[in-house]
Design a protein around this motif. Structure first.
Motif: not given
Length: 206
Positions: A164-166, A170-176, A198-202
């Motif tokens: 996330r820092r690097e 766009e960083l997306w996080l998928e949660v099941f 993590i602070a994703p974009d979505r």
């Protein structure tokens, strides 16, 4: 699409990526996890060792042919039958996709190997990276994701946060959420706390 393509599939309709052309780098099913919810079924080859499962020149030839014959998609995504970061040259494939400047590149990964600097460096070439999170500690990680024995939840989380820092895309996080495993309110709150770290974009909830 013509059956002359061995490693490309689609473009297929995707609720996240529109019309997405997939690149399948991994044989079914090599992965570092064996998640209880995986739509591909059980992991047949649980590994954390990268290999060149598919020759990159073959992928390049198919990409060039597809671009000449079709060439229209909303995204070109590394995904398919296993964990794409297990391909030793997945970064080279992302570079090939990036050469088609009009079509953004996506990496659909579980993110379990992002504690490795070389994996994060290669993944940074994508425009969008999707990683997964369905656990909150080592116990839940082993229960829900059934990882390779040399993987740890804390190290995976450290890799997610480092990426996330690097990462400039766009960083997306998928949660099941799976009934009876991680769906109770207190468990969802724990996953949400980890997602904030993590602070994703979505965040995509399944």
């Amino acid at each position: 699409m013509s059956n002359r393509y061995q490693y490309l599939y689609g473009p297929v309709p995707s609720r996240r990526f529109g019309r997405s052309l997939g690149i399948d780098l991994i044989p079914h099913k090599a992965c570092c996890l064996d998640c209880i919810f995986c739509q591909l079924g059980p992991t047949h080859r649980k590994t954390i060792t990268p290999q060149t499962y598919v020759a990159t020149d073959q992928i390049k030839a198919e990409l060039e042919r597809w671009y000449r014959e079709h060439g229209q998609a909303d995204y070109i995504a590394l995904s398919g039958s296993g964990e794409p970061t297990l391909h030793a040259a997945f970064g080279e494939v992302l570079a090939m996709v990036k050469a088609f400047k009009a079509i953004p590149a996506a990496l659909l990964s579980n993110g379990a190997l992002f504690h490795r600097e070389e994996v994060r460096q290669a993944a940074r070439q994508a425009d969008v990276v999707k990683i997964s999170l369905s656990a909150w500690d080592q116990w839940s990680f082993e229960w829900i994701n059934r990882p390779h024995p040399r993987l740890s939840f804390d190290r995976m989380m450290a890799g997610h946060k480092a990426f996330r820092r690097e990462f400039e895309g766009e960083l997306w996080l998928e949660v099941f959420l799976v009934l009876g495993f991680n769906s109770r309110p207190e468990e969802v709150r724990k996953i949400a706390d980890r997602a904030r770290e993590i602070a994703p974009d979505r965040i995509h909830l399944n």
